[in-house]
Design a protein around this motif. Structure first.
Motif, PDB file in Angstrom:
ATOM      1  N   LYS A   1       0.839  -1.215   0.000  1.00 20.77           N
ATOM      2  CA  LYS A   1       0.000   0.000   0.000  1.00 20.77           C
ATOM      3  C   LYS A   1       0.864   1.252   0.000  1.00 20.77           C
TER       4      LYS A   1
ATOM      5  N   ILE B   1      -6.462  -5.925   2.448  1.00 17.69           N
ATOM      6  CA  ILE B   1      -6.279  -6.001   3.906  1.00 17.69           C
ATOM      7  C   ILE B   1      -6.871  -4.816   4.663  1.00 17.69           C
TER       8      ILE B   1
ATOM      9  N   MET C   1      -5.030  -7.984  14.382  1.00 19.24           N
ATOM     10  CA  MET C   1      -3.899  -7.091  14.636  1.00 19.24           C
ATOM     11  C   MET C   1      -3.715  -6.933  16.135  1.00 19.24           C
TER      12      MET C   1
ATOM     13  N   MET D   1       2.748  -8.383  11.666  1.00 19.28           N
ATOM     14  CA  MET D   1       3.157  -7.328  10.751  1.00 19.28           C
ATOM     15  C   MET D   1       4.656  -7.072  10.981  1.00 19.28           C
ATOM     16  N   SER D   2       5.183  -6.004  10.414  1.00 18.55           N
ATOM     17  CA  SER D   2       6.629  -5.767  10.509  1.00 18.55           C
ATOM     18  C   SER D   2       7.158  -5.873  11.943  1.00 18.55           C
TER      19      SER D   2
ATOM     20  N   ARG E   1       1.676 -10.337   7.297  1.00 21.76           N
ATOM     21  CA  ARG E   1       1.470  -9.182   6.410  1.00 21.76           C
ATOM     22  C   ARG E   1       2.535  -8.140   6.723  1.00 21.76           C
ATOM     23  N   VAL E   2       3.549  -8.081   5.882  1.00 19.84           N
ATOM     24  CA  VAL E   2       4.700  -7.223   6.198  1.00 19.84           C
ATOM     25  C   VAL E   2       4.868  -6.134   5.141  1.00 19.84           C
ATOM     26  N   GLY E   3       4.842  -4.898   5.575  1.00 19.78           N
ATOM     27  CA  GLY E   3       4.985  -3.763   4.670  1.00 19.78           C
ATOM     28  C   GLY E   3       6.302  -3.031   4.849  1.00 19.78           C
ATOM     29  N   SER E   4       6.382  -2.210   5.882  1.00 18.57           N
ATOM     30  CA  SER E   4       7.528  -1.300   6.022  1.00 18.57           C
ATOM     31  C   SER E   4       8.876  -2.016   6.131  1.00 18.57           C
TER      32      SER E   4
ATOM     33  N   ARG F   1       6.246   4.279   4.644  1.00 22.52           N
ATOM     34  CA  ARG F   1       5.249   4.836   3.718  1.00 22.52           C
ATOM     35  C   ARG F   1       5.095   6.304   4.020  1.00 22.52           C
TER      36      ARG F   1
HETATM   37  C1  LIG Z   1      -0.420  -1.586   6.730  1.00 21.19           C
HETATM   38  C2  LIG Z   1      -0.847  -2.907   7.246  1.00 21.19           C
HETATM   39  C3  LIG Z   1       0.094  -3.933   7.467  1.00 21.19           C
HETATM   40  C4  LIG Z   1       1.589  -3.756   7.295  1.00 21.19           C
HETATM   41  O1  LIG Z   1       2.116  -2.940   8.289  1.00 21.19           O
HETATM   42  P1  LIG Z   1       3.711  -2.812   8.466  1.00 21.19           P
HETATM   43  O2  LIG Z   1       3.852  -2.338   9.861  1.00 21.19           O
HETATM   44  O3  LIG Z   1       4.166  -1.810   7.474  1.00 21.19           O
HETATM   45  O4  LIG Z   1       4.296  -4.140   8.254  1.00 21.19           O
HETATM   46  C5  LIG Z   1      -0.383  -5.157   7.890  1.00 21.19           C
HETATM   47  N1  LIG Z   1      -1.694  -5.387   8.086  1.00 21.19           N
HETATM   48  C6  LIG Z   1      -2.626  -4.427   7.888  1.00 21.19           C
HETATM   49  C7  LIG Z   1      -4.049  -4.739   8.130  1.00 21.19           C
HETATM   50  C8  LIG Z   1      -2.224  -3.161   7.466  1.00 21.19           C
HETATM   51  O5  LIG Z   1      -3.164  -2.222   7.284  1.00 21.19           O
END
Ligand SMILES: *Cc1c(COP(=O)(O)O)cnc(C)c1O
Length: 208
Positions: free
Chosen positions: A24, A66, A149, A182-183, A198-201, A207
C-alpha cells in the motif's frame, strides 16, 4: 533493499507460513522489485489503488485486500482479488457475497477479529463468531480463516497473549488461514501459530 529484505524475511519463515508483502502506498516499481525475487502475494488497503496496480502488473500476482472495505467499493476488487482479510461485519460479508454471485465467483475471505486493547482496531469480537452459521449460508464467499492485529505496544507479553487468543479461536473453528503478524511483531505471531504474515515497512521502507 527491497529484494534483500523480501528474501531474508522469506528465508526466516518456517514452511507453511505465507508472506503477504504489503505494498500500500508504494509505487509500481517497488512491487516489481519484490516480484523480481519471486514474491507473488501483495496486500493493499485501498480498492482503487489495488485495481490500478492489478491492471499494470503481471497476472500471476495474488492480490490480497487487507484494509477497511466500504460497500460501494466492493465492485472494484471482487473480479480478481485472491483473499479479503478484512471482513468486519455481516453486512459487508453479505455485500461481497452478492457481488461475487453476480459475476459467478466465490471469493475467499477472512473474518477480522478484534484482539487488541485499542478501541480503534476494527473487527468482530469473539462471541459474535457464534453466528458463523449465518456466514456459511452466503454463496459468494468462502470463509477460510481469521485475521487480527495485536496492540501497538512494546510489551511482548501483551502481543503474545492477543495472538494466542486468536490462535485458539482459529483452532476452535477449524479454519485453514491464520493471518497475524506485521513488521513489528511477525516473529511473535509465527511463534504463536500464524501461517500468514502481512509485512509492509520492513520490506519497502516507510510509507509517506
Ligand atoms: C499496513 C498494514 C500492514 C503492514 O504494516 P507494516 O507495519 O508496514 O508491516 C499489515 N496489516 C494491515 C491490516 C495493514 O493495514
Amino acid at each position: 533493499m527491497i529484494e534483500e529484505q523480501t528474501n531474508s524475511i522469506k528465508k526466516s519463515l518456517p514452511d507453511g507460513v505465507a508472506l503477504v508483502a504489503v505494498s500500500k502506498f508504494q509505487p509500481i516499481s517497488a512491487i516489481q522489485r519484490a516480484y523480481s525475487v519471486g514474491q507473488r502475494i501483495f496486500g493493499e488497503s485501498r480498492p482503487q489503488e489495488l485495481a490500478e496496480k492489478h491492471k499494470q502488473l503481471p497476472l500471476d500476482i495474488q492480490w490480497h485486500f487487507i484494509g477497511h472495505l466500504q460497500t460501494n467499493k466492493i465492485r472494484m476488487i471482487v473480479p480478481f482479488v485472491t483473499l479479503i482479510h478484512s471482513i468486519d461485519s455481516f453486512k459487508l460479508a453479505q455485500a461481497v457475497s452478492d457481488e461475487a454471485v453476480k459475476i459467478g465467483r466465490v471469493v475467499d475471505v477472512l473474518l477480522q477479529i478484534h484482539i487488541a486493547a485499542e478501541q480503534t482496531k476494527q473487527g468482530f469480537n469473539e462471541l459474535e463468531l457464534d453466528d458463523l452459521e449465518q456466514f456459511r449460508l452466503l454463496k459468494g464467499i468462502r470463509i477460510v480463516g481469521l485475521m487480527g492485529m495485536a496492540s501497538n505496544t512494546d510489551d511482548k507479553g501483551v502481543i503474545e497473549l492477543e495472538f494466542r487468543t486468536l490462535k485458539q479461536l482459529y483452532e476452535k473453528y477449524n479454519f485453514s488461514v491464520l493471518s497475524m503478524g506485521m513488521s513489528s511483531d511477525y516473529q511473535i505471531a509465527v511463534q504463536n501459530g500464524s501461517n500468514m504474515i502481512r509485512v509492509g515497512s520492513l520490506i519497502f521502507g516507510d510509507r509517506n
